[in-house]
Design a protein around this motif. Structure first.
Motif, short mmCIF file in Angstrom:
data_model
loop_
_atom_site.label_atom_id
_atom_site.label_comp_id
_atom_site.label_asym_id
_atom_site.label_seq_id
_atom_site.Cartn_x
_atom_site.Cartn_y
_atom_site.Cartn_z
N LEU A 114 -15.07 15.38 -30.86
CA LEU A 114 -14.17 15.31 -32.00
C LEU A 114 -13.07 16.36 -31.90
CD1 LEU A 114 -16.62 14.66 -34.98
CD2 LEU A 114 -14.93 13.10 -34.00
N GLY A 115 -13.42 17.56 -31.40
CA GLY A 115 -12.39 18.57 -31.20
C GLY A 115 -11.34 18.10 -30.21
N LEU A 116 -11.78 17.44 -29.15
CA LEU A 116 -10.84 16.92 -28.16
C LEU A 116 -10.00 15.79 -28.75
CD1 LEU A 116 -9.73 16.83 -25.32
CD2 LEU A 116 -11.70 15.44 -24.62
N VAL A 117 -10.61 14.92 -29.55
CA VAL A 117 -9.87 13.84 -30.20
C VAL A 117 -8.76 14.42 -31.08
CG1 VAL A 117 -10.01 12.03 -31.95
CG2 VAL A 117 -11.69 12.13 -30.09
N GLU A 118 -9.09 15.44 -31.86
CA GLU A 118 -8.09 16.02 -32.75
C GLU A 118 -6.97 16.68 -31.95
OE1 GLU A 118 -9.66 18.47 -35.79
OE2 GLU A 118 -10.92 16.89 -36.63
N VAL A 142 2.22 8.22 -29.34
CA VAL A 142 1.95 6.79 -29.19
C VAL A 142 0.60 6.38 -29.78
CG1 VAL A 142 3.39 6.56 -27.14
CG2 VAL A 142 0.99 7.20 -26.89
N LEU A 143 -0.21 7.33 -30.21
CA LEU A 143 -1.57 7.01 -30.66
C LEU A 143 -1.62 6.93 -32.18
CD1 LEU A 143 -3.66 9.35 -28.31
CD2 LEU A 143 -3.13 6.92 -28.00
N PRO A 144 -2.01 5.77 -32.73
CA PRO A 144 -2.16 5.66 -34.19
C PRO A 144 -3.27 6.59 -34.69
CG PRO A 144 -2.22 3.51 -33.12
CD PRO A 144 -2.32 4.53 -32.04
N GLN A 145 -3.14 7.01 -35.95
CA GLN A 145 -4.14 7.91 -36.53
C GLN A 145 -4.80 7.27 -37.74
OE1 GLN A 145 -3.27 12.18 -36.92
NE2 GLN A 145 -1.22 11.73 -36.13
N LEU A 159 -12.34 7.40 -34.28
CA LEU A 159 -13.68 7.05 -33.81
C LEU A 159 -13.60 6.30 -32.49
CD1 LEU A 159 -16.74 6.91 -34.31
CD2 LEU A 159 -16.35 4.79 -35.61
N LEU A 160 -12.60 5.43 -32.36
CA LEU A 160 -12.41 4.70 -31.11
C LEU A 160 -12.09 5.66 -29.96
CD1 LEU A 160 -12.04 2.09 -29.46
CD2 LEU A 160 -9.66 2.04 -30.26
N TYR A 161 -11.20 6.62 -30.21
CA TYR A 161 -10.85 7.57 -29.17
C TYR A 161 -12.09 8.39 -28.77
CZ TYR A 161 -6.21 6.54 -31.11
OH TYR A 161 -5.09 5.91 -31.58
N GLY A 162 -12.84 8.81 -29.76
CA GLY A 162 -14.05 9.57 -29.48
C GLY A 162 -15.06 8.76 -28.68
N THR A 163 -15.18 7.46 -29.01
CA THR A 163 -16.11 6.59 -28.29
C THR A 163 -15.70 6.44 -26.83
OG1 THR A 163 -16.59 5.38 -30.34
CG2 THR A 163 -17.13 4.29 -28.25
N VAL A 164 -14.37 6.31 -26.59
CA VAL A 164 -13.89 6.17 -25.22
C VAL A 164 -14.16 7.45 -24.43
CG1 VAL A 164 -11.82 5.92 -23.79
CG2 VAL A 164 -12.13 4.49 -25.83
N LEU A 165 -13.89 8.60 -25.04
CA LEU A 165 -14.14 9.87 -24.35
C LEU A 165 -15.63 10.06 -24.08
CD1 LEU A 165 -11.66 12.16 -26.33
CD2 LEU A 165 -11.43 11.40 -23.96
N LEU A 166 -16.46 9.69 -25.06
CA LEU A 166 -17.90 9.81 -24.88
C LEU A 166 -18.40 8.86 -23.80
CD1 LEU A 166 -20.50 11.17 -25.85
CD2 LEU A 166 -20.72 9.38 -27.59
N ALA A 167 -17.78 7.68 -23.71
CA ALA A 167 -18.17 6.73 -22.65
C ALA A 167 -17.84 7.32 -21.28
CB ALA A 167 -17.44 5.41 -22.86
N LEU A 168 -16.73 8.06 -21.20
CA LEU A 168 -16.40 8.71 -19.93
C LEU A 168 -17.47 9.74 -19.57
CD1 LEU A 168 -14.42 9.26 -17.61
CD2 LEU A 168 -13.21 10.87 -19.12
N CYS A 169 -17.91 10.52 -20.55
CA CYS A 169 -19.00 11.48 -20.32
C CYS A 169 -20.28 10.76 -19.90
CB CYS A 169 -19.26 12.30 -21.59
SG CYS A 169 -17.88 13.34 -22.11
N VAL A 172 -23.90 7.95 -32.77
CA VAL A 172 -24.22 7.87 -34.21
C VAL A 172 -23.64 9.07 -34.94
CG1 VAL A 172 -26.10 7.95 -35.88
CG2 VAL A 172 -26.28 6.47 -33.89
N VAL A 173 -23.77 10.25 -34.33
CA VAL A 173 -23.25 11.45 -34.97
C VAL A 173 -21.73 11.38 -35.09
CG1 VAL A 173 -23.06 13.96 -34.78
CG2 VAL A 173 -25.19 12.83 -34.16
N LEU A 174 -21.05 10.72 -34.14
CA LEU A 174 -19.59 10.60 -34.20
C LEU A 174 -19.14 9.86 -35.44
CD1 LEU A 174 -18.47 9.81 -30.53
CD2 LEU A 174 -18.16 11.92 -31.82
#
Length: 863
Positions: A120-124, A141-144, A150-160, A387-389
């Motif tokens: 979440l810190g990275l998303v922000e 370019v990124l909508p807020q 949550l979508l951005y966080g999910t993508v970053l978490l998927a990379l992890c 789930v925590v995200l």
């Protein structure tokens, strides 16, 4: 498995140079736990409010606490083979499954929530730089919105997740790449302090009335005036939260950036040589980050005015010679921290599942890939992070996450302290730069920091830990890891046994210490339970003699029986030790046990035997409440009871000889008859009026010329009856003391004298007068079967003994148990059978009866 000896895998997780956001995340909403609008640095926040002197003091205190914990980690990590699970593995193998499992769950949750916080810190940070509507200059370019973030966080978490699924090898390579990026950023920042010319930095204040108010911060370059202005503290309002800062709140924010010291040890199962890599990597990371923090604190105070430090936490990008690299460093370090927490959580979950502490609940997490990577544990950990995200901003639980980490660190220190205090020969860590003092300081420091950061979170964490401890204590299976509690108890018991000096014994503090001889527990279950009530917090030993000759056996047969006896003690819920011996006869075996049972000042002073009679033994174990709900466990490895027609293991002469031996050894003796017919639960549950009674006959009924109540044996008998009455299960019972009086005497005077004795001894009992003359034999009566005991001045016949038995039996209501005076065995061993015969006549039909002979002074009227 990759070798990670240089600390490379650890550095990003420790947030070097304050570049990465720490536990607690980062964001424009901020809090004292997050502390920054942009996650570029919390260093400026710390030195801006605290000043250089206090900032250096904060770093010293924080790293002192961390350093003490690192020493404990290194000590445990170098004391034998280390497997997957990191801190969980260390704690569980040192403190046992209860502590290990509960701390493991808390550490898993802390890593899961920490991973979510970093994501979440990275998303922000990404949204602040590239979001729509734009904030500042750049590409947007990124909508807020909540769902987009949550979508951005999910993508970053998927990379992890992708990196962690591939395995530890790719994770180590990715971490090394991130380390290089962070190192480059750090180098750029250090160069910027020297290369950047003085400039003014416009600062937009987010909490201004119209949102457009600005202020100007200054980067002055190296200036003595700037350094002097920043030496002292200057606490002000945090522009991200509107809250007034203080030493404790700033310290809490700073300390959150230092809670990544377990990142390397979490990978213990993936390291080639964990005992080599973990100490070197962790210590290197801690020393490196400590030096960098202090260096940056000095450079900031010498080049940036307080307005810039306090009101722009992202000022390093403004003064950098290459601002985009700082942004990349922020993203890289934060992504590394998220991956580190995710892979750490998966390894902890895998270790918990493999140890079967939670049964089938974690069975799925045991599955691994062909290369040994716990893929299911990684996926389950990823799902929990996902789930925590959904919670969005995690500032509400950031304090709990940090206190979870601190609680784990405190427990690691506790594990090392316990191992050191236990002084076990096998605790020989190759890392020797620690003592029990460093462990204690680490525990104290972690506990203080928990409550300094968030008293509520600390209380919640401790409560959660207590619940997990209780649940695992009652539900988890027993382990084969060894229990440090046993080593500590042994160490302390040995120390106190040496201090227990028998030469300092005093009658005021006497307590019964029982040796109960048991032939077969099947026929003695209620007797074992009864003697447990008689011990009054004293030593209680169950003794058993096996009639075999070790010379004729290939091995000791008692070793295989020990577990059955210990299981019996557990099932009956009695506080007893077990002492088994081999001997050619029962008498020799009892002698051995009387001589050798116990240790130091804790030795049996009272021998308890079942009565020697011709009654067929009954299996009371099957009827005992402890076994009524688990009949399949009744056998416990004990043989069936002796058949009524089978010969006994000892003769009447040998039985009386055992009594005589015990008295020669100055041991008190109790003979228990028909105790297996005592239904204690029924006796104590029956109608409240009248309550059950305990009949006490403190006079030698086989010696009619003596009616003394104050000799040693009578007082011991009184004491034992009183001790039974003091037991919790027998407190409703009432003592009834029988005073035998003769014609021509003054019964009231005797009664008053006895009442005064009971008052002096603080024994509450009802006194009942019984006429003695009705059963006194005539002196001229000389019949066959008369025994002349050397210590008696008169002869008693079987008729007299039967009359005494009738006298005792006629006293109503019938008691729950009777205590009778046990006379000494005769000196002439040929009279042993007749002595035993008259004891049998005296106690025939009386129900549960205890014959007592005391040789110890056990009562005191002193304070």
């Amino acid at each position: 498995r990759p070798q990670t000896a240089s600390g490379i895998a650890f550095l990003p997780a420790v947030s070097p140079a304050g570049i990465a956001p720490c536990q607690g995340g980062a964001g424009s909403s901020g809090s004292p736990l997050t502390g920054n609008t942009h996650p570029s640095t919390r260093e400026g926040f710390v030195v801006g409010h605290a000043g250089l002197y206090q900032a250096l003091a904060m770093f010293a205190v924080a790293y002192f606490i961390i350093g003490m914990t690192v020493l404990s980690v290194c000590a445990i990590a170098t004391n034998g083979a280390l497997d997957a699970g990191g801190a969980y593995y260390m704690i569980s193998r040192a403190l046992g499954p209860e502590f290990g499992g509960s701390i493991g769950i808390m550490f898993f949750l802390a890593n899961v929530c920490g991973s979510a916080l970093y994501v979440l810190g990275l998303v922000e940070a990404v949204v602040d730089s590239f979001g729509i509507p734009p904030v500042g200059t750049g590409v947007h370019v990124l909508p807020q919105s909540y769902w987009y973030e949550l979508l951005y966080g999910t993508v970053l978490l998927a990379l992890c997740l992708l990196v962690c699924l591939v395995g530890a090898s790719i994770y180590a390579k990715a971490t090394f790449l991130i380390f290089l990026i962070v190192a480059a950023v750090l180098g750029t920042i250090l160069v910027s302090f020297f290369a950047t010319r003085p400039l003014r930095v416009p600062i937009r204040l987010p909490h201004s009335p119209n949102g457009s108010e600005t202020d100007n911060g200054s980067f002055t370059g190296f200036s003595l005036d700037t350094l002097r202005d920043n030496l002292g503290g200057g606490y002000a309002v945090d522009y991200t939260t509107g809250q007034m800062m203080s030493f404790s709140s700033v310290f809490a924010v700073m300390f959150n950036g230092c809670t990544g010291i377990m990142a390397g040890s979490n990978m213990s199962g993936d390291l080639k040589h964990p005992s080599y890599s973990i100490p070197r990597g962790t210590i290197s990371a801690v020393l490196f980050t400590y030096l960098v923090y202090n260096l940056l604190a000095f450079l900031m105070c010498a080049t940036c005015n307080r307005i810039l430090l306090q009101k722009d936490y992202g000022f390093l990008r403004d003064i950098s010679i290459f601002p985009p690299l700082v942004t990349v460093g922020i993203y890289a370090a934060t992504l590394s921290a998220a991956m580190s927490n995710l892979i750490g959580a998966s390894r902890i979950l895998y270790a918990l599942a493999r140890d079967d502490l939670f049964g089938r609940a974690l069975a799925l997490a045991k599955k691994t890939s062909a290369s040994g990577n716990p893929v299911m544990a990684v996926i389950l950990s990823w799902l929990v992070v996902q789930v925590v995200l959904f919670s969005g901003k995690l500032n509400t639980i950031a304090g709990v996450v940090t206190t979870f980490f601190l609680l784990v660190y405190a427990t690691v220190n506790l594990a090392c302290l316990a191992l050191e205090w236990a002084s076990a020969p096998n605790f020989r860590p190759t890392f020797r730069y620690f003592t029990w003092h460093t462990c204690l300081l680490g525990i104290a420091g972690c506990c203080v920091m928990m409550f300094l950061i968030s008293p509520v979170s600390a209380s919640v964490s401790l409560g959660f830990l207590l619940l997990l401890l209780l649940a695992l204590h009652y539900l988890s299976p027993s382990s084969t890891w060894g229990y440090i509690s046993q080593a500590l108890i042994f160490h302390q018991v040995r120390k106190y046994l040496l201090m227990l000096d028998v030469r300092k014994d005093h009658v005021k503090f006497w307590r019964p210490q029982m040796l109960l001889m048991v032939q077969n527990p099947r026929g003695s279950a209620r007797l074992i339970d009864f003697v447990n009530d008689l011990k009054k917090s004293g030593l209680y030993v169950l003794g058993h003699v096996e009639l075999q000759d070790l010379d004729m056996l290939p091995s000791d047969p008692l070793q295989s029986q020990q577990d059955s006896w210990l299981s019996l003690v557990d099932k009956l819920n009695v506080k007893a030790f077990v002492s088994l011996t081999l001997a050619p006869s029962v008498r020799h075996g009892v002698r051995q046990l009387l001589f050798t049972s116990g240790l130091g000042g804790m030795r049996p002073n009272t021998l308890v035997l079942g009565f020697y009679d011709d009654e067929a033994p009954q299996d009371g174990l099957a009827r005992h409440p402890a076994f009524t709900s688990a009949r399949e466990e009744v056998p416990l490895g004990f043989p069936p009871l002796r058949a009524p027609t089978a010969p006994k293991l000892l003769s009447a002469r040998e039985y009386v000889g055992i009594v005589a031996d015990a008295l020669k050894m100055l041991r008190n003796v109790l003979l228990a008859r028909q105790l297996e017919s005592l239904d204690k639960a029924w006796e104590l549950r029956r109608a409240a009026s009248p309550p059950p009674t305990i009949h006490v006959w403190p006079v030698n009924l086989l010696r009619p010329d003596s009616a003394r109540y104050a000799d040693t044996c009578s007082l011991f008998l009184l004491q034992m009856a009183c001790v039974l009455n003091m037991a919790r299960a027998w407190r409703r019972a009432r003592l009834r003391l029988f005073l035998c009086v003769e014609a021509g005497t003054m019964p009231h005077a005797q009664e008053e004298k006895l009442r005064q004795l009971l008052k002096d001894l603080r024994i509450q009992a009802q006194i009942q007068l019984v006429p003695w003359d009705a059963i006194t034999p005539e002196e001229e009566e000389e019949e066959e079967g008369v025994v002349n005991f050397p210590t008696n001045t008169t002869q008693v016949s079987d008729e007299y003994v039967c009359a005494a038995n009738k006298l005792v039996l006629e006293q109503s209501p019938a008691p729950a148990v009777r205590f009778l005076y046990l006379p000494r065995p005769p000196a002439d061993t040929s009279l042993y059978p007749l002595y035993l015969h008259q004891l049998e006549l005296l106690t025939r039909g009386l129900g549960p009866t205890v014959l007592v002979h005391g040789v110890s002074a056990v009562t005191s009227t002193q304070l």
